[in-house]
Design an enzyme around this catalytic site. Structure first.
Site, PDB file in Angstrom:
ATOM      1  N   ARG A  49     -16.211 -18.480 -15.754  1.00 42.42           N
ATOM      2  CA  ARG A  49     -16.784 -18.710 -14.152  1.00 42.42           C
ATOM      3  C   ARG A  49     -17.101 -20.533 -14.419  1.00 42.42           C
ATOM      4  NH1 ARG A  49     -15.252 -14.960 -14.059  1.00 42.42           N
ATOM      5  NH2 ARG A  49     -15.906 -13.107 -13.348  1.00 42.42           N
ATOM      6  N   SER A  65     -22.438 -11.267  -7.377  1.00 48.17           N
ATOM      7  CA  SER A  65     -23.383 -11.652  -8.443  1.00 48.17           C
ATOM      8  C   SER A  65     -23.920 -12.916  -8.292  1.00 48.17           C
ATOM      9  CB  SER A  65     -22.404 -11.371  -9.820  1.00 48.17           C
ATOM     10  OG  SER A  65     -21.789 -10.241  -9.842  1.00 48.17           O
ATOM     11  N   GLU A  88     -24.932 -18.111 -10.337  1.00 39.63           N
ATOM     12  CA  GLU A  88     -23.262 -18.412 -10.038  1.00 39.63           C
ATOM     13  C   GLU A  88     -23.403 -19.107  -8.533  1.00 39.63           C
ATOM     14  OE1 GLU A  88     -20.655 -14.747 -10.748  1.00 39.63           O
ATOM     15  OE2 GLU A  88     -20.175 -15.634  -8.697  1.00 39.63           O
TER      16      GLU A  88
HETATM   17  C1  LIG Z   1     -19.592  -9.837  -1.866  1.00 40.54           C
HETATM   18  C2  LIG Z   1     -19.203 -10.966  -2.848  1.00 40.54           C
HETATM   19  C3  LIG Z   1     -18.497 -10.553  -4.085  1.00 40.54           C
HETATM   20  C4  LIG Z   1     -17.978 -11.422  -4.650  1.00 40.54           C
HETATM   21  N1  LIG Z   1     -17.486 -11.172  -5.852  1.00 40.54           N
HETATM   22  C5  LIG Z   1     -16.731 -12.131  -6.878  1.00 40.54           C
HETATM   23  C6  LIG Z   1     -15.926 -11.834  -8.114  1.00 40.54           C
HETATM   24  O1  LIG Z   1     -15.687 -10.653  -8.421  1.00 40.54           O
HETATM   25  N2  LIG Z   1     -15.703 -12.738  -8.750  1.00 40.54           N
HETATM   26  C7  LIG Z   1     -15.930 -14.147  -8.527  1.00 40.54           C
HETATM   27  O2  LIG Z   1     -15.511 -14.970  -9.245  1.00 40.54           O
HETATM   28  N3  LIG Z   1     -16.857 -14.621  -7.371  1.00 40.54           N
HETATM   29  C8  LIG Z   1     -16.985 -13.574  -6.694  1.00 40.54           C
HETATM   30  N4  LIG Z   1     -17.946 -13.741  -5.490  1.00 40.54           N
HETATM   31  C9  LIG Z   1     -18.176 -15.180  -5.113  1.00 40.54           C
HETATM   32  C10 LIG Z   1     -17.357 -15.996  -4.152  1.00 40.54           C
HETATM   33  O3  LIG Z   1     -16.735 -15.008  -3.316  1.00 40.54           O
HETATM   34  C11 LIG Z   1     -16.185 -16.871  -4.989  1.00 40.54           C
HETATM   35  O4  LIG Z   1     -16.891 -17.842  -5.906  1.00 40.54           O
HETATM   36  C12 LIG Z   1     -15.165 -17.520  -4.019  1.00 40.54           C
HETATM   37  O5  LIG Z   1     -14.166 -18.097  -4.823  1.00 40.54           O
HETATM   38  C13 LIG Z   1     -16.083 -18.686  -3.168  1.00 40.54           C
HETATM   39  O6  LIG Z   1     -15.228 -18.925  -2.171  1.00 40.54           O
HETATM   40  P1  LIG Z   1     -15.494 -19.687  -0.835  1.00 40.54           P
HETATM   41  O7  LIG Z   1     -14.426 -20.042  -0.132  1.00 40.54           O
HETATM   42  O8  LIG Z   1     -16.452 -18.858  -0.176  1.00 40.54           O
HETATM   43  O9  LIG Z   1     -16.364 -20.867  -1.409  1.00 40.54           O
HETATM   44  P2  LIG Z   1     -17.802 -21.528  -0.926  1.00 40.54           P
HETATM   45  O10 LIG Z   1     -18.768 -20.550  -1.104  1.00 40.54           O
HETATM   46  O11 LIG Z   1     -17.470 -22.175   0.351  1.00 40.54           O
HETATM   47  O12 LIG Z   1     -18.133 -22.898  -1.908  1.00 40.54           O
HETATM   48  C14 LIG Z   1     -18.248 -22.519  -3.224  1.00 40.54           C
HETATM   49  C15 LIG Z   1     -18.323 -23.801  -4.146  1.00 40.54           C
HETATM   50  O13 LIG Z   1     -16.938 -24.137  -3.873  1.00 40.54           O
HETATM   51  C16 LIG Z   1     -16.663 -25.564  -3.595  1.00 40.54           C
HETATM   52  N5  LIG Z   1     -15.454 -25.562  -2.883  1.00 40.54           N
HETATM   53  C17 LIG Z   1     -14.924 -24.669  -1.794  1.00 40.54           C
HETATM   54  N6  LIG Z   1     -13.764 -25.058  -1.252  1.00 40.54           N
HETATM   55  C18 LIG Z   1     -13.579 -26.203  -2.044  1.00 40.54           C
HETATM   56  C19 LIG Z   1     -12.361 -26.995  -1.989  1.00 40.54           C
HETATM   57  N7  LIG Z   1     -11.494 -26.863  -1.136  1.00 40.54           N
HETATM   58  N8  LIG Z   1     -12.410 -28.267  -2.552  1.00 40.54           N
HETATM   59  C20 LIG Z   1     -13.273 -28.448  -3.495  1.00 40.54           C
HETATM   60  N9  LIG Z   1     -14.445 -27.522  -3.642  1.00 40.54           N
HETATM   61  C21 LIG Z   1     -14.415 -26.585  -2.863  1.00 40.54           C
HETATM   62  C22 LIG Z   1     -17.999 -25.692  -2.652  1.00 40.54           C
HETATM   63  O14 LIG Z   1     -18.334 -27.300  -2.496  1.00 40.54           O
HETATM   64  C23 LIG Z   1     -18.968 -25.162  -3.115  1.00 40.54           C
HETATM   65  O15 LIG Z   1     -19.417 -25.837  -4.627  1.00 40.54           O
HETATM   66  C24 LIG Z   1     -18.237 -12.917  -4.541  1.00 40.54           C
HETATM   67  C25 LIG Z   1     -18.972 -13.337  -3.358  1.00 40.54           C
HETATM   68  C26 LIG Z   1     -19.595 -12.251  -2.550  1.00 40.54           C
HETATM   69  C27 LIG Z   1     -20.343 -12.642  -1.374  1.00 40.54           C
END
Ligand SMILES: Cc1cc2nc3c(=O)[nH]c(=O)nc-3n(C[C@H](O)[C@H](O)[C@H](O)COP(=O)(O)OP(=O)(O)OC[C@H]3O[C@@H](n4cnc5c(N)ncnc54)[C@H](O)[C@@H]3O)c2cc1C
Length: 447
Positions: free
Chosen positions: A253, A331, A431
């Site tokens: 992670r 999580s 996380e």
């Molecule tokens: C119901 C649920 C289940 C989940 N299950 C998992 C799981 O099983 N495993 C897991 O690893 N995660 C899980 N997550 C967490 C999350 O979905 C992941 O971390 C996902 O990759 C976040 O993507 P996002 O586009 O929503 O990022 P955001 O929430 O928009 O951003 C997260 C971080 O990434 C940065 N970021 C986003 N896009 C970019 C970019 N293009 N360039 C630079 N930085 C960027 C942001 O600045 C921020 O720091 C879960 C979340 C939810 C709500």
């Protein structure tokens, strides 16, 4: 300075940057009066000689606005014109509410907000923020993000680049996805074509661009298993770079993007190396049991995807707008990794030699189940603390219910963390990412 002098000065600026400007009566005029292009590997700026003088000045200023002018001499008039062209590309909106753009659904507005549908606008947004001394925050799908109630004093940039490209390279396939492709669509695309490597990552919310940030993982797979390259804007040098996996510093992670050089890169796209016809990965007992219950002994990739989705759905771990537990970040805490001796101490403090634990590669360290520790510290599913609490279906998910604010979410998170620390002496690390909080201590904002 009139337009004629301005045009001459801008041509000189281009020449100082090593780019030749060609002003010609093209048979097929370039769009918008002109722009940058590559001819046989050399970069030119093409301007339509038949376009009115003012349009040529605008086209040249716009073409130069993608470039770094810091190290070349530019007259104040020409600089103003180029910066004006840059600002025209980026038209941020003020005071845009962020709660609807995150799965947690709490928090205040972005002071400024802009969406970038092309790479030049990403760069222009960075310059816009720098020019005003504002931090730039990059937003993906908002599924791993908690925004403070007061909002974020920054330019929030939503990278909106779309597109998929496939390249066959011998026995592997390289799938390149632009940053704003929805992650689960990419997984489904690969699974439907029989390309192995992403199937266990089905159902994770969010966009491609965020997958390398925390090295997204589930059910024994992580994106670092397949990432072949990350294309990113390096904010320090303002250049677009292609990073090999070794430069991404992937860990559990974690990645260099998250912890070693946070905020340095804006991810524009990711290439995943997949195995056509490869066998699916089934490493988790929970997944095995689900497949067995479906009577599947030799699962295909799609079988694994379907079981992963079903198992996740039962825990509210896929985003479903009808689910009362939907407002979460998944999580909230990562599984702690401790020494084998420490793991033994915790198991005996819990009075349970059967405490779940998994040896890490190398054998010296052991990963513990954060959910197990949370439960044993007295926080059951459904635990409530005002309008925020623990999901009724997953001990590790903190959910925002009706009327919850960011402060409520943070209060529950702190209570859970302090409870686990007090009971077992293990400090859980959150996380999600926190934006706009005045003080963040050990990864968690102060309540
Ligand atoms: C119901 C649920 C289940 C989940 N299950 C998992 C799981 O099983 N495993 C897991 O690893 N995660 C899980 N997550 C967490 C999350 O979905 C992941 O971390 C996902 O990759 C976040 O993507 P996002 O586009 O929503 O990022 P955001 O929430 O928009 O951003 C997260 C971080 O990434 C940065 N970021 C986003 N896009 C970019 C970019 N293009 N360039 C630079 N930085 C960027 C942001 O600045 C921020 O720091 C879960 C979340 C939810 C709500």
């Amino acid at each position: 300075m009139d337009d004629r002098d301005l045009l001459d000065e801008l041509v000189r600026v281009a020449t100082r940057l090593g780019i030749q400007v060609r002003i010609e009566p093209f048979e097929t005029p370039p769009a918008r009066g002109g722009g940058r292009c590559l001819v046989e590997g050399r970069e030119f700026i093409l301007l339509d000689a038949r376009a009115p003088l003012g349009d040529r000045v605008s086209a040249l200023a716009s073409a130069l606005s993608d470039l770094d002018l810091d190290d070349v001499y530019v007259t104040p008039e020409a600089r103003d014109r180029v910066e004006g062209a840059r600002d025209a590309r980026v038209r941020p909106r003020e005071g845009v509410p962020l709660a609807p753009l995150t799965t947690m659904g709490v928090g205040g507005p972005a002071r400024w907000y802009v969406e970038a549908h092309d790479e030049a606008t990403v760069l222009a947004a960075l310059r816009w923020a720098e020019g005003r001394g504002l931090p730039l925050r990059v937003l993906g799908g908002g599924s791993n993000l908690v925004v403070a109630d007061a909002g974020v004093d920054a330019l929030v940039l939503r990278v909106a680049l779309r597109g998929l490209a496939v390249r066959e390279a011998g026995s592997v396939v390289e799938l390149t996805a632009a940053a704003a492709e929805p992650w689960d669509d990419v997984v489904r695309f690969a699974v439907e074509r029989g390309w192995a490597g992403l199937e266990c990552l089905s159902g994770i919310p969010g966009l491609v661009g965020a997958t390398p940030i925390q090295n997204v993982g589930a059910y024994g797979q992580e994106v670092s298993d397949t990432v072949a390259a990350v294309r990113a804007l390096d904010r320090a040098t303002r250049t677009v770079v292609t990073l090999p996996p070794a430069a991404c510093g992937f860990g559990y992670r974690d990645s260099a993007f998250k912890s070693r050089t946070p905020d340095r890169h804006v991810i524009l796209g990711v290439t995943y190396r997949l195995r056509p016809g490869g066998a699916p990965s089934v490493r988790y007992a929970e997944l095995e049991r689900h497949l067995a219950a479906r009577g599947i002994a030799t699962p295909a990739l799609m079988d694994v995807r379907e079981s992963v989705l079903a198992v996740r759905r039962a825990k509210s771990m896929v985003f479903d707008s009808a689910d009362p537990n939907r407002r979460s970040c998944g999580s909230f805490f990562v599984n702690p990794v401790v020494s084998a001796v420490e793991a033994e101490r915790i198991a005996s403090a819990a009075g349970d030699p059967g405490m779940p634990r998994w040896p890490e590669p190398g054998g010296e360290r052991v990963k513990l189940a954060a959910a197990w520790l949370v439960e044993r510290a007295g926080f059951a599913r459904g635990h409530g603390d005002g309008p925020a609490g623990i999901s009724t279906r997953h001990t590790l998910a903190i959910v925002a219910r009706e009327g919850a604010r960011a402060a409520d979410v943070v209060r529950v998170a702190r209570r859970v963390r302090d409870g686990v620390l007090g009971r077992f002496g293990v400090r859980l690390h959150p996380e999600p990412v926190f934006w706009g909080f005045a003080r963040v201590e050990d990864g968690l904002p102060e309540a």
